[in-house]
Design a protein around this motif. Structure first.
Motif, PDB file in Angstrom:
ATOM      1  N   ASN A  71     -34.571  -8.880   8.676  1.00 15.64           N
ATOM      2  CA  ASN A  71     -34.593 -10.059   9.538  1.00 15.64           C
ATOM      3  C   ASN A  71     -33.153 -10.476   9.817  1.00 15.64           C
ATOM      4  N   ASP A 107     -33.073 -14.609  12.040  1.00 16.51           N
ATOM      5  CA  ASP A 107     -34.397 -15.135  12.348  1.00 16.51           C
ATOM      6  C   ASP A 107     -34.775 -14.912  13.816  1.00 16.51           C
ATOM      7  N   ASP A 125     -42.936 -14.285  10.984  1.00 14.77           N
ATOM      8  CA  ASP A 125     -42.188 -13.052  10.743  1.00 14.77           C
ATOM      9  C   ASP A 125     -43.034 -11.805  10.961  1.00 14.77           C
ATOM     10  N   ASN A 159     -35.641 -18.693  19.016  1.00 16.27           N
ATOM     11  CA  ASN A 159     -34.425 -19.005  18.263  1.00 16.27           C
ATOM     12  C   ASN A 159     -33.154 -18.647  19.020  1.00 16.27           C
TER      13      ASN A 159
END
Length: 981
Positions: free
Chosen positions: A580, A583, A121, A619
């Motif tokens: 976020n 993700d 992150d 992702n």
């Protein structure tokens, strides 16, 4: 009565037996085995009953046996490098647990300043180095642990003395007059950056180098170190983040039974490289070749007379344990390092105590505390930064005529007349310098979790240091004013820093797709520094140490001084928010407002925002689940940071004491502004083949303006200094690359290779003011000489010298255009390189690390003024000047002749270790190892070590890349063992 007592006793025994049966009935035994995903046993794995302090560890076969309360239904099984698991034992007496190796590349928790986040992150440029990846061997300060481990980070040992300071640069040099060192944060406490070791400058010897401000930390107590490089990562530290931030996190206890960790090592050190000077026979031949006298009829080794094989021992013991509601860790350490120069060394005693406690049934209230106590005792050799004609110890040793005896026939020292060369063996014996510093760094941090989303945390910390230094030169040393008198000094220094901060954190997962983390904080910090000095000369006897009878000399031969820096205070408001989305898309915004008493009344506050974003492409649907690509992300960030590392009170009127009163020494400047750096960073993170290959690439552009600088005032002004914001800017650009690959990953064999490289470019632009010199050159034959200048369009610390073009037919130096000075190359490396590898076979492990720097030059002040050809006949000379066409009477002028290629690649350390099987449940994880440090260096540089930086500042303007008779670098071999109980 007897019958009554018998009945009571029988009744009591019955109750006790019943209670014992009930207690035993409430416990049960659970057995099992812990393995990895390949079925290989994991000895030493921790098995704990959830919610209690009961636990055990797996034996050499991975098996365990544990007594658990009847109402306990869950075990927590963990081991370093694997993901912890909670295992149900409801209605079970035996369980087999298979741990999965953790994806440390993406799921590691990284400290980011007033908080933590997962590595995947991160939106800024942050590198984390764990304890298992630290450099091995002798490390007196934490910065040595990560040398060569992080791209964009240059750590250069200024000299080889035990405990010596280091030059640390993150993404180049940005400041002209203010500090260039990064901010160090230890367990959330920003350090002052100074150390309470009193300065010392005794007659004829010059200023001794500084100590490392991190010496009080025991390297064995460190768990991780984070390097924050770009503005989006460092802006949360505002006015102190311009030069980057290094966060040091110490080890904390895990819940479970008490564990005792022990480590011990012993080793020997010797000089890594000697300079090529003439021995006795070569000196006699040179005297004959140049038709000179000066043969003393003997044979001696000046440098050898002051060197030795140094022994180092390091002992560490740590105890830890506790439950989920109360954990503790205590450690004790002793490092005793003998320097390779006689009568030099470092003893360090450390102790720490840390704990994490939770209260209330809900565990919402907690208190964390941390105390670090240390004492360092240095014995310092007479080696300085700026010794003049008389030279410090290394210079005296190199210059000693090798045909002169060091000792007379009766064993006494061979002492020459005043102003003649000083016998290095005599100086070593007659000089005593001991510095002791006591440290306390303590903090307490209570917190309250209102619910799953809100947490309020405060912290109060104190950093207290007290140093004292006793030094003396014996009266038999043939230095002017010392001979027949003796000189001594007793100095003290005290450093105090207090900090209070409070943060309110909010964290909420609104849905499967949205997460918000936000933090608001307030911080106040206060800095104080003071000291006292006493000095005297002319002691009547040698029966007592001079520092024990400073009152003995006459009043005219004694001196006293004291100082107290203006108290500086820093008040800050800061915040950070991270969003976020799915993700995939991460946005981080930070803001800090700093108010400092250092700055002018019209510019007390500075504002430091930053913005950063990350796109986790892995992702996205087009990459998710890809067998080839395991990680791919783009990062971009921009922010503003500051630098306030300059003297307290610089914007205020300051006075100094003189005979008859006080005079103004610094002119007030109410408009003095913050030095600011604006930085852009763009990066990519990648991983392939399930992270068997991973890495990062970053590009950065850093623009530093409002440069803090001190100019001498124009006469007839009433003061000597005036602080301003220098017109101009410093530009730093660069590209960083970090790669790591598992070349072999098998059951018995593993081979990991890591490489990091950095390309740097530095330029000083937009300045058209008065000439600014730095890089002083000291020694015989030069006066008020400098080698570097700040100039528009050139890198900082560019060499400004006469251009040497050889010798004429008379052996005198030829300089281009009759000695005109030119802007030459610079000492700032263009390329930094780090190479790290680990090879393991079953229980054997081989670790090696090396680092290098390329594209820079070093000015060899030692060759220039310590070993020139005109020494011949009275002092020693370098071998290279014999027969090179130079006249013996040629003047050793400061010129490009003494600029040398500084490129190097050094094998920092190599460690071979073997881990034995556990000895039952008593001796766990026993390891023996051997480590070699500084085994070789590949370079063309002719000095002791191309990794050197003697402080040659002029009027506070920092220099870089100059060598002047430093303490030589040591080569070390260490043997050690570690185990747990």
């Amino acid at each position: 009565m007897f019958k009554t007592r018998s009945i009571k006793s029988l009744f009591l025994c019955t109750i006790l037996l019943t209670l014992q049966h009930v207690v035993f009935a409430q416990n049960r035994t659970v057995t099992g085995k812990v393995t990895d995903n390949s079925g290989v046993a994991i000895p030493g794995a921790t098995v704990q009953v959830k919610g209690t302090s009961s636990g055990t560890t797996a034996d050499a076969n991975g098996a365990f046996k544990l007594t658990v309360p009847a109402n306990s239904n869950t075990l927590i099984v963990s081991f370093i490098g694997f993901t912890s698991q909670e295992v149900s034992i409801a209605n079970k007496s035996s369980v087999n647990v298979q741990l999965v190796q953790a994806n440390t590349t993406l799921t590691d928790v990284v400290v980011v300043g007033y908080g933590t986040t997962r590595k995947k992150d991160l939106t800024g440029s942050i590198a984390q180095v764990k304890a298992g990846d630290f450099n091995k061997g002798i490390t007196t300060a934490p910065d040595q642990l990560i040398q060569g481990k992080v791209s964009g980070l240059m750590i250069l040992n200024n000299n080889g003395a035990p405990g010596a300071s280091a030059t640390v640069r993150i993404r180049g040099v940005s400041s002209v007059r203010a500090g260039n060192q990064p901010l160090y944060v230890v367990d959330g406490i920003p350090l002052d950056g100074r150390v309470a070791r009193p300065a010392l400058s005794l007659t004829g010897l010059g200023q001794t180098p500084d100590a490392n401000p991190l010496n009080f930390i025991n390297s064995n107590d460190i768990a991780t170190m984070e390097v924050l490089k770009d503005a989006s990562a460092t802006a949360i530290y505002g006015s102190r983040g311009s030069n980057g931030v290094i966060i040091i996190n110490t080890k904390k206890a895990n819940a479970g039974t008490m564990q005792l960790d022990v480590n011990y090592s012993i080793g020997q050190s010797s000089i890594m490289k000697k300079l090529d000077v003439l021995n006795a026979e070569e000196y006699r031949a040179a005297l004959k070749q140049y038709n000179q006298t000066g043969d003393g009829g003997s044979s001696s080794d000046g440098l050898g007379s002051i060197l030795r094989k140094g022994i180092t021992q390091n002992v560490g013991v740590a105890m830890s344990g506790g439950s989920e509601t109360g954990r503790y860790r205590a450690s004790f350490g002793l490092l005793n390092q003998e320097g390779i120069v006689k009568k030099s060394g470092l003893k360090k005693y450390t102790a720490t105590l840390s704990g994490q406690n939770k209260f209330l049934d809900s565990k919402q209230l907690g208190v964390d505390y941390n105390i670090m106590a240390a004492q360092t005792a240095e014995q310092l050799a007479p080696i300085s930064n700026n010794a003049g004609f008389t030279g410090s110890l290394i210079g005296q040793a190199l210059q000693w005529n090798p045909t002169l005896p060091l000792y007379n026939a009766d064993g006494s020292f061979n002492i020459l007349e005043t102003s003649q060369p000083v016998n290095p063996a005599l100086m070593s014996a007659g000089y005593d310098d001991k510095a002791t510093i006591s440290y306390i760094l303590g903090s307490i941090s209570p917190y309250f979790k209102f619910d799953d989303h809100w947490e309020l945390r405060t912290m109060y910390s104190v950093n207290h240091q007290v140093g004292q230094r006793r030094a003396q030169i014996a009266k038999n040393i043939n230095i002017d004013q010392v001979k027949g008198n003796g000189i001594a000094a007793y100095n003290t220094a005290e450093l105090n820093t207090q900090l209070f901060n409070s943060t309110l954190t909010y964290n909420n997962q609104f849905s499967n797709n949205w997460n918000l983390t936000a933090m608001l904080g307030y911080e106040a910090q206060k800095f104080e520094y003071s000291g006292i000095g006493l000095g005297a000369k002319g002691f009547p006897t040698d029966a007592l140490p001079y520092t024990d009878m400073l009152q003995a000399p006459t009043q005219t031969n004694t001196s006293m001084n004291s100082f107290r820096n203006p108290t500086s205070e820093l008040q800050s408001f800061f915040g950070r928010a991270t969003v976020n989305a799915q993700d995939k898309y991460i946005l981080t915004v930070t803001m800090r407002a700093d108010g400092s008493s250092k700055f002018g009344a019209n510019n007390r506050y500075g504002y430091f925002p930053s913005f950063a974003a990350k796109w986790n492409m892995i992702n996205e649907s087009f990459l998710k689940g890809s067998p080839a690509v395991s990680n791919l992300a783009l990062r971009a960030g921009y922010g503003i940071t500051g630098n306030q590392e300059f003297p307290a009170g610089a914007s205020q009127a300051q006075y100094v004491m003189v005979q008859g009163g006080a005079v103004l020494s610094n002119v007030a400047n109410p408009d003095l502004k913050w030095e600011t750096s604006k930085q852009l960073n763009v990066g990519i993170d990648f991983g392939f083949a399930k992270e068997r290959i991973s890495g990062t690439i970053d590009y950065f552009l850093k623009n530093t303006t409002n440069l803090l600088f001190s100019f001498p005032t124009m006469q007839p002004a009433p003061a000597s200094n005036y602080w301003i914001n220098l017109p101009g800017k410093v530009m730093n650009t660069g590209v960083e690359l970090a790669l790591k690959g598992d070349i072999i990953r098998a059951k018995d064999w593993n081979w990991t290779l890591g490489v990091n490289a950095t390309y740097l470019k530095n330029k000083f632009e937009g300045y058209y003011g008065p000439t600014v010199r730095t890089g002083s050159i000291d020694g015989q034959g030069v006066s008020d000489a400098s080698s570097q200048r700040l100039e528009n369009g050139y890198p900082l610390n560019t060499f400004y010298l006469q251009k040497f073009e050889g010798f004429d037919d008379k052996g005198n130096s030829i300089y281009a255009e009759n000695g005109k000075k030119y802007y030459m190359t610079n000492p700032n490396p263009k390329v930094l390189l780090g190479i790290n590898t680990e090879v393991s076979y079953k229980r054997w492990k081989l670790n090696a690390s090396s680092h290098g720097a390329f594209g820079f030059q070093i000015y060899n002040n030692t060759a220039n003024t310590v070993l020139p050809i005109n020494n011949l006949g009275s002092r020693n000379v370098a071998k290279s000047v014999i027969g090179n066409g130079e006249s013996r009477t040629n003047s050793p002028a400061v010129s490009s002749r003494f600029l040398e290629n500084g490129n190097f690649l050094k094998l920092d350390n190599i460690t071979l270790s073997y881990q034995f099987k556990n000895f039952g449940n008593v001796l766990k994880n026993p390891v023996i190892y051997v480590t070699g440090q500084n085994l070789f260096v590949i370079t063309k540089y002719t000095g002791f070590d191309p990794e050197v930086n003697t402080d040659k500042n002029l009027n506070g303007v920092s220099s870089f890349g100059i060598e002047y008779i430093p303490y030589p670098t040591a080569r070390n071999v260490m043997f050690g063992l570690s185990f747990s109980l």
